[in-house]
Write a protein that holds these residues in place. Structure first.
Motif, PDB file in Angstrom:
ATOM      1  N   TRP A  33       0.826  -1.208   0.000  1.00  0.00           N
ATOM      2  CA  TRP A  33       0.000   0.000   0.000  1.00  0.00           C
ATOM      3  C   TRP A  33       0.861   1.259   0.000  1.00  0.00           C
ATOM      4  CZ3 TRP A  33      -4.724  -0.078  -1.544  1.00  0.00           C
ATOM      5  CH2 TRP A  33      -5.511  -1.205  -1.338  1.00  0.00           C
ATOM      6  N   ALA A  34       1.984   1.205   0.709  1.00  0.00           N
ATOM      7  CA  ALA A  34       2.893   2.356   0.716  1.00  0.00           C
ATOM      8  C   ALA A  34       3.476   2.593  -0.673  1.00  0.00           C
ATOM      9  CB  ALA A  34       4.018   2.121   1.729  1.00  0.00           C
ATOM     10  N   PHE A  35       3.832   1.508  -1.382  1.00  0.00           N
ATOM     11  CA  PHE A  35       4.347   1.643  -2.750  1.00  0.00           C
ATOM     12  C   PHE A  35       3.284   2.238  -3.670  1.00  0.00           C
ATOM     13  CE2 PHE A  35       7.276  -2.197  -1.840  1.00  0.00           C
ATOM     14  CZ  PHE A  35       8.214  -1.357  -1.260  1.00  0.00           C
ATOM     15  N   ALA A  36       2.044   1.787  -3.512  1.00  0.00           N
ATOM     16  CA  ALA A  36       0.954   2.304  -4.358  1.00  0.00           C
ATOM     17  C   ALA A  36       0.722   3.791  -4.103  1.00  0.00           C
ATOM     18  CB  ALA A  36      -0.325   1.510  -4.102  1.00  0.00           C
ATOM     19  N   VAL A  37       0.699   4.190  -2.827  1.00  0.00           N
ATOM     20  CA  VAL A  37       0.503   5.598  -2.484  1.00  0.00           C
ATOM     21  C   VAL A  37       1.677   6.439  -2.988  1.00  0.00           C
ATOM     22  CG1 VAL A  37       0.346   7.225  -0.555  1.00  0.00           C
ATOM     23  CG2 VAL A  37      -0.986   5.113  -0.516  1.00  0.00           C
ATOM     24  N   THR A  38       2.895   5.887  -2.938  1.00  0.00           N
ATOM     25  CA  THR A  38       4.065   6.608  -3.451  1.00  0.00           C
ATOM     26  C   THR A  38       3.924   6.904  -4.937  1.00  0.00           C
ATOM     27  OG1 THR A  38       5.504   5.548  -1.821  1.00  0.00           O
ATOM     28  CG2 THR A  38       6.563   6.524  -3.743  1.00  0.00           C
ATOM     29  N   ALA A  39       3.553   5.885  -5.707  1.00  0.00           N
ATOM     30  CA  ALA A  39       3.394   6.083  -7.149  1.00  0.00           C
ATOM     31  C   ALA A  39       2.330   7.129  -7.452  1.00  0.00           C
ATOM     32  CB  ALA A  39       3.046   4.746  -7.815  1.00  0.00           C
ATOM     33  N   LEU A  40       1.198   7.046  -6.771  1.00  0.00           N
ATOM     34  CA  LEU A  40       0.120   8.003  -6.995  1.00  0.00           C
ATOM     35  C   LEU A  40       0.523   9.410  -6.556  1.00  0.00           C
ATOM     36  CD1 LEU A  40      -2.957   5.876  -5.827  1.00  0.00           C
ATOM     37  CD2 LEU A  40      -2.340   6.499  -8.178  1.00  0.00           C
ATOM     38  N   GLY A  67       1.819  12.523   3.364  1.00  0.00           N
ATOM     39  CA  GLY A  67       0.936  11.360   3.256  1.00  0.00           C
ATOM     40  C   GLY A  67       1.701  10.114   2.838  1.00  0.00           C
ATOM     41  N   ILE A  68       2.616  10.272   1.863  1.00  0.00           N
ATOM     42  CA  ILE A  68       3.460   9.141   1.448  1.00  0.00           C
ATOM     43  C   ILE A  68       4.319   8.668   2.621  1.00  0.00           C
ATOM     44  CG2 ILE A  68       5.412   8.476  -0.004  1.00  0.00           C
ATOM     45  CD1 ILE A  68       4.301  10.377  -2.143  1.00  0.00           C
ATOM     46  N   GLY A  69       4.954   9.615   3.301  1.00  0.00           N
ATOM     47  CA  GLY A  69       5.813   9.251   4.422  1.00  0.00           C
ATOM     48  C   GLY A  69       5.063   8.550   5.525  1.00  0.00           C
ATOM     49  N   ALA A  70       3.842   9.029   5.823  1.00  0.00           N
ATOM     50  CA  ALA A  70       3.048   8.417   6.894  1.00  0.00           C
ATOM     51  C   ALA A  70       2.667   6.978   6.556  1.00  0.00           C
ATOM     52  CB  ALA A  70       1.792   9.245   7.151  1.00  0.00           C
ATOM     53  N   MET A  71       2.410   6.697   5.289  1.00  0.00           N
ATOM     54  CA  MET A  71       2.082   5.327   4.889  1.00  0.00           C
ATOM     55  C   MET A  71       3.286   4.400   5.096  1.00  0.00           C
ATOM     56  SD  MET A  71      -1.031   4.936   4.127  1.00  0.00           S
ATOM     57  CE  MET A  71      -0.830   3.281   3.474  1.00  0.00           C
ATOM     58  N   TYR A  72       4.493   4.901   4.817  1.00  0.00           N
ATOM     59  CA  TYR A  72       5.687   4.078   5.042  1.00  0.00           C
ATOM     60  C   TYR A  72       5.924   3.843   6.530  1.00  0.00           C
ATOM     61  CZ  TYR A  72       7.317   3.850   0.235  1.00  0.00           C
ATOM     62  OH  TYR A  72       7.426   3.556  -1.098  1.00  0.00           O
ATOM     63  N   VAL A  73       5.641   4.850   7.343  1.00  0.00           N
ATOM     64  CA  VAL A  73       5.799   4.679   8.792  1.00  0.00           C
ATOM     65  C   VAL A  73       4.841   3.611   9.291  1.00  0.00           C
ATOM     66  CG1 VAL A  73       5.535   5.806  11.031  1.00  0.00           C
ATOM     67  CG2 VAL A  73       6.630   7.022   9.144  1.00  0.00           C
ATOM     68  N   ARG A  74       3.598   3.644   8.805  1.00  0.00           N
ATOM     69  CA  ARG A  74       2.613   2.624   9.180  1.00  0.00           C
ATOM     70  C   ARG A  74       3.095   1.246   8.750  1.00  0.00           C
ATOM     71  NH1 ARG A  74      -0.593  -1.224   6.099  1.00  0.00           N
ATOM     72  NH2 ARG A  74      -2.436  -1.706   7.319  1.00  0.00           N
ATOM     73  N   SER A  75       3.549   1.110   7.488  1.00  0.00           N
ATOM     74  CA  SER A  75       4.013  -0.181   6.994  1.00  0.00           C
ATOM     75  C   SER A  75       5.252  -0.653   7.746  1.00  0.00           C
ATOM     76  CB  SER A  75       4.317  -0.078   5.493  1.00  0.00           C
ATOM     77  OG  SER A  75       3.164   0.269   4.753  1.00  0.00           O
ATOM     78  N   LEU A  76       6.121   0.293   8.074  1.00  0.00           N
ATOM     79  CA  LEU A  76       7.334  -0.073   8.817  1.00  0.00           C
ATOM     80  C   LEU A  76       6.986  -0.579  10.209  1.00  0.00           C
ATOM     81  CD1 LEU A  76      10.409  -0.151   8.879  1.00  0.00           C
ATOM     82  CD2 LEU A  76      10.389   2.236   9.658  1.00  0.00           C
ATOM     83  N   THR A  77       5.982   0.028  10.837  1.00  0.00           N
ATOM     84  CA  THR A  77       5.542  -0.447  12.152  1.00  0.00           C
ATOM     85  C   THR A  77       5.069  -1.893  12.074  1.00  0.00           C
ATOM     86  OG1 THR A  77       4.869   1.800  12.790  1.00  0.00           O
ATOM     87  CG2 THR A  77       3.926  -0.030  14.042  1.00  0.00           C
ATOM     88  N   VAL A  78       4.250  -2.184  11.056  1.00  0.00           N
ATOM     89  CA  VAL A  78       3.763  -3.552  10.864  1.00  0.00           C
ATOM     90  C   VAL A  78       4.930  -4.506  10.613  1.00  0.00           C
ATOM     91  CG1 VAL A  78       2.318  -5.034   9.429  1.00  0.00           C
ATOM     92  CG2 VAL A  78       1.578  -2.708   9.960  1.00  0.00           C
TER      93      VAL A  78
END
Length: 368
Positions: A8-15, A277-288
């Motif tokens: 999801w982080a990769f998808a949000v990054t591309a968008l 927004g992109i950075g926050a998605m990576y932080v979420r994914s990194l936490t997981v």
């Protein structure tokens, strides 16, 4: 595992990067990328702390944090908070702030420029307090020992970080702010604005820190009661609820540095929203990822590098009250500090592995 966790982080990054190009060309693309890296680097320690607490929670509460929590983190703090900052400092309602950002960019930029000293003072004090409280704490693991050891000794003095922050604010008010405008009495008004905004930033940090400490203490109390009476199922739910509240306050406190630091890179609220927004998605994914892998202590200096980057941003924000600093330079300082701390962590791990290998070989020789 990594592809599944970060999809999801990769998808949000591309968008997000594509939206940046459509919005402002390749310059905007670069700014969005820098903001995303800045958010990731400054929030890495946030992900580590979140993962350390999240692994103690049940699967249900983990899903709550990673669904409801990420909505609060991404849309609340990273996207709406910049609008609130601009609206308050420029004395606009949020709708007008967004409308100006999208339709009347010149006027919007002028309003943000006029409000920049207040934003910089507020954010600079908040970031400076984060850095000072970290650097004055006595830690078992030290990255730059020649700096951190003497500062840890000084940190035993009560309220030292608050005193230093107030001194920095006073100096800034009567130097950078006083010389920012030289026409009539404008410099006096600017100095007063910087002083009041800086005090507001300091108070905000103390309030957020106090709330985090309150929830943390409640969590410890509930865990002690749960251990003394394991059969009381309601206490498990209450402890998990306090843990969730603590995580949300903690995440909000960490997100301030990324949001405030973004103003040192750009005043464009659209680019800010995309990058954060992109950075926050990576932080979420990194936490997981950290929770699922269980490897939280592999790179022990990253937290140090993140806090040095926070300190650098605090200084930059205060300096930009009078002087303009290239936004690329601002972004790269944080990236360089994070990369340096990562490489130091890798070297430390290699040295420890080599020492462990030498010990094992010596033991085998002695047995023979």
């Amino acid at each position: 595992m990594m592809l599944k966790t970060f999809r999801w982080a990769f998808a949000v990054t591309a968008l997000g990067l594509a939206a940046g190009v459509l919005y402002g060309g390749w310059t905007a693309f670069g700014i969005v990328a820098i903001l995303a890296v800045l958010e990731i680097s400054l929030s890495f320690d946030n992900a580590v702390v979140n993962a350390g607490i999240l692994k103690k929670m049940s699967a249900f509460w983990q899903r709550i944090f990673l669904t409801v929590g990420v909505l609060i983190a991404v849309f609340g703090m990273r996207l709406l908070f910049p609008v609130v900052i601009v609206a308050v400092t420029a004395k606009l309602n949020p709708y007008d702030a967004v409308h100006l950002a999208l339709t009347e960019k010149n006027r919007y930029e002028q309003l943000v420029t006029d409000a920049h000293p207040a934003i910089a003072a507020f954010g600079g004090m908040f970031l400076l307090m984060i850095f000072l409280d970290f650097i004055f704490e006595d830690r078992d693991i030290q990255w730059l020992g020649w700096i951190e050891r003497p500062l840890a000794k000084l940190g035993k003095v009560d309220m030292l970080s608050v005193c230093i922050a107030l001194i920095v604010l006073l100096i800034t008010s009567f130097t950078f702010a006083a010389h920012a405008h030289q026409h009539g009495g404008a410099h006096a008004d600017k100095a007063q604005t910087v002083l009041v905004s800086g005090i507001a930033g300091l108070i905000t940090y103390l309030v957020v820190g106090g709330l985090s400490g309150y929830f943390e203490n409640r969590l410890e109390d509930e865990e002690e009661r749960e251990q003394s009476n394991p059969s009381a199922g309601t206490l498990v739910g209450r402890a998990a609820f306090f843990m969730f509240l603590y995580l949300e306050v903690l995440d909000a406190s960490f997100s301030f540095d990324g949001v405030i630091g973004a103003f040192a890179i750009t005043n464009d609220i659209v680019l800010m929203a995309l990058g954060l927004g992109i950075g926050a998605m990576y932080v979420r994914s990194l936490t997981v990822y950290l929770v699922r892998q269980g490897t939280l202590d592999d790179y022990v200096y990253l937290e140090h590098g993140a806090h040095y980057a926070i300190g650098a941003l605090a200084v930059i924000l205060m300096v930009t009250i009078q002087y303009q600093i290239n936004e690329v330079v601002t972004g790269l300082i944080g990236v360089i500090l994070i990369a340096w701390s990562f490489w130091s962590s890798v070297r430390r791990n290699r040295a420890l592995a080599a020492a462990e290998g030498e010990t094992e070989r010596a033991d085998s020789v002695s047995v023979r």
